[in-house]
Write a protein that holds these residues in place. Structure first.
Motif, PDB file in Angstrom:
ATOM      1  N   VAL A 118      -5.897  -4.280   6.574  1.00  0.00           N
ATOM      2  CA  VAL A 118      -4.619  -4.192   5.905  1.00  0.00           C
ATOM      3  C   VAL A 118      -3.892  -5.432   5.794  1.00  0.00           C
ATOM      4  O   VAL A 118      -3.556  -5.834   6.987  1.00  0.00           O
ATOM      5  CB  VAL A 118      -3.778  -3.041   6.451  1.00  0.00           C
ATOM      6  N   VAL A 119      -3.397  -5.758   4.613  1.00  0.00           N
ATOM      7  CA  VAL A 119      -2.533  -7.137   4.628  1.00  0.00           C
ATOM      8  C   VAL A 119      -1.129  -6.716   4.230  1.00  0.00           C
ATOM      9  O   VAL A 119      -1.222  -5.885   3.127  1.00  0.00           O
ATOM     10  CB  VAL A 119      -3.004  -7.996   3.642  1.00  0.00           C
ATOM     11  N   LEU A 120      -0.137  -7.124   4.900  1.00  0.00           N
ATOM     12  CA  LEU A 120       1.322  -6.654   4.339  1.00  0.00           C
ATOM     13  C   LEU A 120       1.851  -7.916   4.109  1.00  0.00           C
ATOM     14  O   LEU A 120       1.996  -8.808   4.771  1.00  0.00           O
ATOM     15  CB  LEU A 120       2.036  -5.662   5.402  1.00  0.00           C
ATOM     16  N   GLU A 121       2.433  -7.895   2.600  1.00  0.00           N
ATOM     17  CA  GLU A 121       3.426  -8.945   2.214  1.00  0.00           C
ATOM     18  C   GLU A 121       4.928  -8.260   2.007  1.00  0.00           C
ATOM     19  O   GLU A 121       4.863  -7.302   1.580  1.00  0.00           O
ATOM     20  CB  GLU A 121       2.860  -9.429   1.020  1.00  0.00           C
ATOM     21  N   GLY A 122       5.733  -8.945   2.761  1.00  0.00           N
ATOM     22  CA  GLY A 122       6.994  -8.464   2.336  1.00  0.00           C
ATOM     23  C   GLY A 122       7.495  -7.380   3.691  1.00  0.00           C
ATOM     24  O   GLY A 122       6.621  -7.053   4.292  1.00  0.00           O
ATOM     25  N   SER A 123       8.637  -7.533   3.891  1.00  0.00           N
ATOM     26  CA  SER A 123       9.158  -6.855   5.016  1.00  0.00           C
ATOM     27  C   SER A 123       9.340  -5.186   4.729  1.00  0.00           C
ATOM     28  O   SER A 123       8.885  -4.536   3.681  1.00  0.00           O
ATOM     29  CB  SER A 123      10.659  -7.008   5.616  1.00  0.00           C
ATOM     30  N   VAL A 124       9.387  -4.382   5.722  1.00  0.00           N
ATOM     31  CA  VAL A 124       9.435  -2.918   6.042  1.00  0.00           C
ATOM     32  C   VAL A 124      10.782  -2.370   5.902  1.00  0.00           C
ATOM     33  O   VAL A 124      11.510  -2.428   6.685  1.00  0.00           O
ATOM     34  CB  VAL A 124       8.818  -2.186   7.424  1.00  0.00           C
ATOM     35  N   PRO A 125      11.104  -1.618   4.772  1.00  0.00           N
ATOM     36  CA  PRO A 125      12.447  -0.839   4.730  1.00  0.00           C
ATOM     37  C   PRO A 125      12.476   0.130   5.683  1.00  0.00           C
ATOM     38  O   PRO A 125      11.621   0.772   5.962  1.00  0.00           O
ATOM     39  CB  PRO A 125      12.608  -0.523   3.133  1.00  0.00           C
ATOM     40  N   ASP A 126      13.850   0.541   5.694  1.00  0.00           N
ATOM     41  CA  ASP A 126      13.936   1.731   6.694  1.00  0.00           C
ATOM     42  C   ASP A 126      13.739   3.232   6.001  1.00  0.00           C
ATOM     43  O   ASP A 126      14.603   4.033   6.118  1.00  0.00           O
ATOM     44  CB  ASP A 126      15.542   1.684   7.414  1.00  0.00           C
ATOM     45  N   PHE A 137      13.396   2.595  -1.144  1.00  0.00           N
ATOM     46  CA  PHE A 137      13.456   1.116  -1.662  1.00  0.00           C
ATOM     47  C   PHE A 137      12.261   0.481  -2.012  1.00  0.00           C
ATOM     48  O   PHE A 137      12.437  -0.324  -2.823  1.00  0.00           O
ATOM     49  CB  PHE A 137      14.326   0.545  -0.448  1.00  0.00           C
ATOM     50  N   SER A 138      11.317   1.194  -1.375  1.00  0.00           N
ATOM     51  CA  SER A 138       9.816   0.332  -2.104  1.00  0.00           C
ATOM     52  C   SER A 138       8.843   1.497  -2.064  1.00  0.00           C
ATOM     53  O   SER A 138       8.623   2.298  -1.235  1.00  0.00           O
ATOM     54  CB  SER A 138       9.477  -0.429  -0.834  1.00  0.00           C
ATOM     55  N   ALA A 139       8.180   1.707  -3.403  1.00  0.00           N
ATOM     56  CA  ALA A 139       7.244   2.622  -3.329  1.00  0.00           C
ATOM     57  C   ALA A 139       5.868   2.115  -4.257  1.00  0.00           C
ATOM     58  O   ALA A 139       6.043   1.176  -4.854  1.00  0.00           O
ATOM     59  CB  ALA A 139       7.751   3.818  -4.220  1.00  0.00           C
ATOM     60  N   MET A 140       5.144   2.923  -3.902  1.00  0.00           N
ATOM     61  CA  MET A 140       3.559   2.488  -4.625  1.00  0.00           C
ATOM     62  C   MET A 140       2.700   3.681  -4.988  1.00  0.00           C
ATOM     63  O   MET A 140       2.410   4.347  -3.965  1.00  0.00           O
ATOM     64  CB  MET A 140       2.762   1.582  -3.956  1.00  0.00           C
ATOM     65  N   GLY A 141       2.369   4.086  -6.220  1.00  0.00           N
ATOM     66  CA  GLY A 141       1.886   5.295  -6.427  1.00  0.00           C
ATOM     67  C   GLY A 141       2.877   6.549  -6.269  1.00  0.00           C
ATOM     68  O   GLY A 141       3.734   6.323  -5.839  1.00  0.00           O
ATOM     69  N   ALA A 142       2.076   7.797  -6.814  1.00  0.00           N
ATOM     70  CA  ALA A 142       3.057   8.974  -6.883  1.00  0.00           C
ATOM     71  C   ALA A 142       2.428  10.064  -6.554  1.00  0.00           C
ATOM     72  O   ALA A 142       1.002   9.941  -6.416  1.00  0.00           O
ATOM     73  CB  ALA A 142       3.693   8.766  -8.013  1.00  0.00           C
ATOM     74  N   GLY A 143       2.703  11.108  -6.270  1.00  0.00           N
ATOM     75  CA  GLY A 143       1.968  12.346  -6.034  1.00  0.00           C
ATOM     76  C   GLY A 143       1.780  12.750  -4.707  1.00  0.00           C
ATOM     77  O   GLY A 143       1.371  13.774  -4.600  1.00  0.00           O
ATOM     78  N   GLY A 144       2.519  12.039  -3.806  1.00  0.00           N
ATOM     79  CA  GLY A 144       2.417  12.314  -2.454  1.00  0.00           C
ATOM     80  C   GLY A 144       0.926  12.342  -1.817  1.00  0.00           C
ATOM     81  O   GLY A 144       0.075  11.482  -2.481  1.00  0.00           O
ATOM     82  N   PHE A 145       0.497  12.848  -0.677  1.00  0.00           N
ATOM     83  CA  PHE A 145      -0.626  12.391  -0.055  1.00  0.00           C
ATOM     84  C   PHE A 145      -1.469  13.432   0.113  1.00  0.00           C
ATOM     85  O   PHE A 145      -2.540  13.621   0.406  1.00  0.00           O
ATOM     86  CB  PHE A 145      -0.255  11.525   1.452  1.00  0.00           C
ATOM     87  N   ASP A 146      -0.856  14.632   0.206  1.00  0.00           N
ATOM     88  CA  ASP A 146      -1.488  15.986   0.277  1.00  0.00           C
ATOM     89  C   ASP A 146      -2.348  16.359  -1.172  1.00  0.00           C
ATOM     90  O   ASP A 146      -1.526  16.392  -2.004  1.00  0.00           O
ATOM     91  CB  ASP A 146      -0.496  16.894   0.551  1.00  0.00           C
ATOM     92  N   PRO A 147      -3.556  16.672  -1.015  1.00  0.00           N
ATOM     93  CA  PRO A 147      -4.274  16.963  -2.196  1.00  0.00           C
ATOM     94  C   PRO A 147      -3.675  17.898  -2.881  1.00  0.00           C
ATOM     95  O   PRO A 147      -3.727  18.055  -4.245  1.00  0.00           O
ATOM     96  CB  PRO A 147      -5.683  17.230  -1.865  1.00  0.00           C
ATOM     97  N   GLU A 148      -3.010  18.988  -2.055  1.00  0.00           N
ATOM     98  CA  GLU A 148      -2.528  20.070  -2.780  1.00  0.00           C
ATOM     99  C   GLU A 148      -1.072  19.887  -3.359  1.00  0.00           C
ATOM    100  O   GLU A 148      -0.543  20.758  -3.954  1.00  0.00           O
ATOM    101  CB  GLU A 148      -2.232  21.205  -1.657  1.00  0.00           C
ATOM    102  N   VAL A 157       6.117   3.160   0.422  1.00  0.00           N
ATOM    103  CA  VAL A 157       5.367   1.952   0.900  1.00  0.00           C
ATOM    104  C   VAL A 157       5.272   2.448   2.250  1.00  0.00           C
ATOM    105  O   VAL A 157       4.124   2.210   2.987  1.00  0.00           O
ATOM    106  CB  VAL A 157       5.637   0.704   0.711  1.00  0.00           C
ATOM    107  N   THR A 158       6.320   2.746   3.200  1.00  0.00           N
ATOM    108  CA  THR A 158       6.372   2.905   4.530  1.00  0.00           C
ATOM    109  C   THR A 158       5.275   4.157   4.832  1.00  0.00           C
ATOM    110  O   THR A 158       5.001   3.928   5.836  1.00  0.00           O
ATOM    111  CB  THR A 158       7.694   3.443   5.017  1.00  0.00           C
TER     112      THR A 158
END
Lengths: 449, 639
Positions: A118-126, A137-148, A157-158
């Motif tokens: 994993v490569v991270l560019e940019g800092s990590v928001p709280d 403050f920072s997001a990527m993709g949608a729909g949660g992580f749970d398949p259900e 992103v965090t």
């Protein structure tokens, strides 16, 4: 959003499509690269998940400029014995949306079937400090992580960062934001931004037992990043020893020296001459350069393809590779406090050194023939000027010291007769008075000079 | 004169004044956004009954753009229409708050980091804002050095978009996957530009657009580096140069620097010709296959352009004279409404700007218009009326909330000029220049009113005439085509400035100095930098007092274009362009839909999200407590 129901009370939801954004087709290797690679090493294939947090994408741009090695060298399998590298990068990947996110989810769920970095560019928001229903403050993709899950909210992103951490073969922070916090974490930080190491904690070890690797710089030298990646891959392939990292996880061979030590303007410092205005060619310390106390290699390596570099071009160092950046180097464009002492000392000692060097240089700017002829046959005028008594005295002692215990070429030259065909055009009577005056500095006759 | 919607009139001398007799003239009544399809039972029932081909397609993230962009659509895959769009900027970093309370000398190097794709232009725009506030301007060589920085920057910027970001959507693999019949046709279609780019058939050209393995992809990558090599000779490094200072640059330029830059710039004469030929062929081929391709990403010809590349002998950094020095730029300022140039005044470009936050994760700051009468800057320094929604008056508070298409769904604000959504980019630059009367003297650039001719010295390729013609239908293919021409346009300007630099260096004297000394003023000052980035409009508005930054605001091209809906019910440019996009992709059943036409439309704008999202604030201190409070509650908090 509350679900809409039809006349019979059944929930109505719009269907989605399974391959949205997958314009290169489902059969294609997802991500970018995956060409070539060694089938014989411990690692045949490695995926690289590039994640942008509180980022400006400058590290991506810097990495795209790297040439030693280049990103395409790594992705096309041009370097023998390195594994096949597959990059999943939001700026470069062919696929978008669902198609882009799929391998990230596979990695989180342990279903990728290959090791990943994993490569991270940019800092990590709280963002993890917020209740989950109030945004990001920072997001990527949608729909949660749970398949259900039926959420349509953006994924933070965090969440990706911590979920990918335990399975990662290595975790690399690129750039000063990811390594130390950088500008988003500077005074006035309202997003709670921090470095990756702050976020994951000091106990973090990758699946292969490595703490976070830090390649700082705002933006970093692209080669520093690609070279570090290549070095780690060579180690993992049993081709090279484990690279050395310093106590902050920086590649030690890249960040062990101060940027001043390899600075082309450092010689000015030695001679005690300093730029007074922006655009002056001398040492930049007094117009705000922190180079003598900053660990960076840009003056040695250059910014891109060995060209440029801040001070090489005349830009004062503002400490952008350092954990204290930016606040500990602010205000920029003002002399660092320490420079008044060290610079003051160098003005005294360097001033003497500089004058002696000028004398030696003047001597070196004369050939043996010119010494014997007591003239310099240059039409440019500037090189003229007789030796004064100081030059002569200096020459006498200098030669004594220089040739002691060896052969005295000064004496040998003095015995050398002048070449008879010196000044041949004059001897042949060639008329140069018709020369066109383009320089505004007409070639002058010997008498005129 | 140039405003239809703002309450601004012009007297007989052409001076702008506020319309008289209107209380709170900038107040508006909000038109609510349409109810999202999925929240509208009646619409849902109608759509479910219509056919089985209504789908929600979310592109999250939109890749091959810079930064964090997500895009929501609802499409009818039977009628091949887009029914609903929402553009989302999904990152917020708070740069302007971090700039507040700092020494103004930090502004350039901090604001540069707003964007890592075009950091160099942020640094320069910030320097312009500082110069206006400090009351200084650079010597001619300092201006020329900046022009060289920002021409070489765009020579990296345009190829990175055309080759690495947009190009792959027209490559063999993408076309075979989404429109196999077009690929078959490409195999049998001869190109028009084969003398220039060397590809006999369209299919060969498309094969070489393939990511990583395509020759055009790798060549584009090479050319992004070559221009950056030239850049770092003056800038030190890229994307964040450390040589840009208030009053000029801190670079020492010698003849070797100029020679090395020149040897790189002239390579773009041929590369630009080749790129133009390629994007001409791509556009003409697709139009020939199906004229509806002209409608991919179409929207009204409304554009805003602050211009760039200053005249070294005209730029004086003052707001009062900015109309004059603005018109002397190599890229002239202007605003296009329905394709007509309505102004070339930099002051009017600035005065027409407002930002709205009804659908962005911020709180409104004028008390919904009630603060109208008492806002900070009712006029600009030249006396032109300013809106309370103008960046100089902006005072925005971040308010992260759940995403809702009806309410708030983006970290991008909604900037408008004369209350209209505007696009901006390489194309607005070349378009405005083409229409500008009395264009500055240039050896290489000739605007005709309906086209722009570029006369470049011959390099390796034959010296055929280069002419970009203003297109009749505006859409994705034309955006990309114009961007290709801008490589040549930019190379011509770089070359013009190189020759100036050689001349200044030879002559020496005060004009050849790199910078003007400055002192940070302790009194209250404002400044603005107006300088278009590679991808269009960029401004930095700065207010300083007592030697520190009181307010700092950055308005970027992708904020204009990624914008969510505005309070007048109008969508942002991406949203509008995708709504108008016909879905020409070849799919048999809805499950096969990939969305290439939507992605081509979005990518043609060259989105660059990092600097799109930021917050602006006044002297009010924003703390995490306020944020947590603001976002944690629905209004029943104590603050």
């Amino acid at each position: 959003m509350a679900p809409v129901r039809d006349a019979r009370g059944n929930e109505m939801r719009l269907q989605t499509v399974p391959h949205g954004g997958g314009v290169f087709g489902a059969n294609r290797q997802p991500g970018l690269g995956g060409h070539g690679g060694s089938p014989n090493g411990p690692l045949n294939e490695v995926h690289v998940f590039w994640i942008a947090g509180m980022s400006c994408d400058g590290c991506t741009i810097a990495a795209s400029g790297a040439t030693n090695p280049s990103v395409e060298d790594l992705l096309l399998g041009r370097i023998p014995n390195l594994p096949k590298v597959i990059l999943h990068h939001p700026v470069l990947s062919p696929g978008a949306g669902t198609e882009f996110i799929r391998p990230f989810k596979q990695a989180v769920n342990g279903e990728l079937g290959a090791p990943y970095v994993v490569v991270l560019e940019g800092s990590v928001p709280d963002d993890q400090a917020f209740p989950s229903d109030i945004g990001y403050f920072s997001a990527m993709g949608a729909g949660g992580f749970d398949p259900e899950s039926e959420t349509d909210q953006p994924n933070r992103v965090t969440d990706w960062l911590w979920k990918l951490a335990p399975g990662a073969a290595a975790y690399v922070a690129i750039g000063t934001c990811a390594t130390w916090g950088g500008i988003p974490a500077a005074a006035g930080n309202i997003t709670g931004s921090m470095s990756l190491t702050d976020y994951l904690g000091q106990d973090y070890r990758s699946a292969l037992g490595v703490p976070v690797v830090n390649v700082p710089g705002c933006a970093p030298v692209g080669d520093n990043f690609t070279e570090t990646v290549a070095a780690v891959l060579m180690f993992l392939q049993n081709l090279a020893p484990v690279p050395k990292f310093d106590e902050l996880g920086r590649p030690a061979w890249l960040f062990g020296e101060t940027v001043h030590r390899h600075c082309p303007k450092a010689g000015y410092y030695e001679e005690g001459v300093f730029a007074e205005e922006f655009g002056d060619n001398e040492c930049l310390v007094e117009i705000g350069c922190w180079g003598p106390v900053v660990q960076c290699n840009i003056t040695e390596r250059g910014a891109i393809n060995h060209m440029g570099g801040c001070m090489v071009a005349g830009g004062p160092c503002i400490g952008c590779t350092m954990p204290g950046f930016p606040d500990k180097y602010s205000p920029f464009l003002k002399a660092p406090p320490g420079s008044s002492i060290s610079g003051g000392i160098s003005k005294v000692t360097g001033g003497g050194i500089r004058r002696l060097r000028r004398l030696s240089m003047k001597k070196g700017n004369r050939t043996g023939v010119w010494d014997n002829a007591h003239e310099v046959p240059s039409g440019w005028g500037r090189a003229h000027g007789d030796k004064g008594p100081v030059d002569k005295a200096n020459g006498f002692f200098y030669e004594k010291l220089q040739y002691r215990g060896s052969v005295n070429h000064a004496k040998r030259n003095k015995r050398q007769p002048l070449p008879q065909s010196r000044d041949i055009l004059r001897q042949k009577g060639v008329d140069l008075t018709a020369s066109v005056d383009v320089l505004g500095e007409r070639v002058k006759t010997r008498e005129e000079l | 004169m140039c405003f239809k919607n703002l309450p601004i009139e012009f007297d007989s001398q052409g001076n702008a004044t506020l319309k008289q007799g209107v209380a709170n003239p900038y107040t508006y009544t909000e038109t609510p956004a349409p109810t999202p399809i999925e929240d509208d039972p009646e619409r849902m029932r109608e759509l479910f009954a219509r056919n089985g081909a209504i789908r929600r397609v979310d592109f999250d993230p939109v890749t091959r753009v810079a930064g964090a962009l997500a895009f929501h659509t609802v499409v009818d895959l039977d009628s091949r229409e887009v029914l609903e769009t929402a553009s989302m900027a999904t990152l917020f970093r708070g740069y302007e708050v971090i700039l507040q309370g700092r020494d103004p000398r930090d502004a350039i190097n901090i604001s540069s980091r707003a964007c890592g794709v075009c950091g160099g232009v942020h640094a320069t725009t910030s320097a312009l804002a500082c110069e206006m506030a400090f009351g200084i301007s650079p010597p001619p060589m300092g201006v020329v050095a900046r022009n060289l920085l920002l021409s070489t920057e765009y020579l990296y910027d345009h190829p990175i978009h055309l080759s690495l970001l947009a190009g792959p959507d027209f490559s063999e693999e993408a076309v075979r996957e989404t429109n196999p019949e077009i690929w078959t046709r490409a195999e049998n279609t001869r190109t028009q530009g084969r003398e220039v780019h060397g590809y006999e058939f369209m299919s060969e050209l498309m094969t070489d657009l393939t990511p990583l393995t395509g020759k055009l992809y790798l060549e584009g990558l090479y050319y992004t580096r070559l221009a950056r090599e030239a850049y770092v000779l003056i800038g030190g490094k890229y994307p964040h140069p450390h040589t840009v200072v208030p009053g000029g640059v801190s670079t020492t330029i010698d003849p070797s620097d100029l020679n090395e830059i020149m040897l790189r710039v002239v390579k773009y004469f041929d590369y630009g010709r080749k790129t133009v030929a390629i994007w001409n062929d791509i556009a003409e081929f697709f139009y020939d296959v199906n004229p509806k391709y002209k409608d991919i990403g179409t929207r009204p010809k409304n554009m805003v352009e602050p211009g760039q590349w200053d005249d070294p002998f005209a730029y004086d950094a003052s707001y009062e004279n900015c109309d004059d020095w603005g018109r002397r730029r190599w890229a002239t300022p202007g605003v296009l409404v329905d394709g007509e140039l309505v102004t070339t005044s930099l002051q009017m470009v600035n005065a027409g700007v407002e930002e709205f936050v009804e659908h962005a994760f911020y709180e409104e700051w004028t008390g919904n218009g009630s603060g109208n009468e008492y806002y900070k800057f009712p006029t600009d320094p030249a006396g032109n009326p300013l809106s309370p929604y103008h960046p100089w008056n902006k005072e925005t508070i971040p308010k992260p909330t759940a995403t809702s298409w009806k309410e708030k769904y983006s970290w991008s604000t909604a900037p408008r000029w004369d209350r209209m959504a505007m696009e901006t980019g390489a194309y607005s630059r070349i378009w405005t220049a083409a229409m500008t009367p009395n264009y500055r003297q240039s050896n290489y650039i000739e605007p005709t009113g309906h086209s722009l001719k570029i006369h470049l010295p011959k390099a390796s390729l034959p010296n055929t005439e280069i002419e970009w013609k203003i297109p009749e239908v505006w859409g994705a293919f034309e955006r990309n085509r114009a961007r290709a021409y801008c490589i040549l346009y930019t190379a011509a300007i770089a070359y013009d400035n190189l020759l100036l630099a050689y001349d200044l260096l030879r002559k020496g004297g005060p004009d050849a100095k790199m910078s003007t000394p400055f002192k940070v003023p302790k009194d209250h000052r404002i400044g603005v930098g107006l300088w278009s980035a590679g991808r269009g409009y960029l401004t930095h508005h700065m207010e300083i007092d007592k030697g520190v930054i009181k307010n700092y605001q950055i308005l970027t091209p992708s904020t204009w274009m990624a914008s969510p809906k505005d309070p007048f019910g109008n969508p942002g440019p991406y949203e509008e362009a995708v709504m108008a996009t016909p879905l020409l992709e070849n799919y048999e059943k809805p499950e096969d839909f990939k969305g290439i036409d939507v992605l081509r439309a979005i990518r043609s704008f060259d989105p660059c999200m990092p600097c799109t999202t930021h917050i602006h604030s006044d002297d009010r201190t924003i703390t995490r407590e306020i944020i947590s409070c603001a976002c944690g509650a629905t209004g029943d908090h104590e603050h």
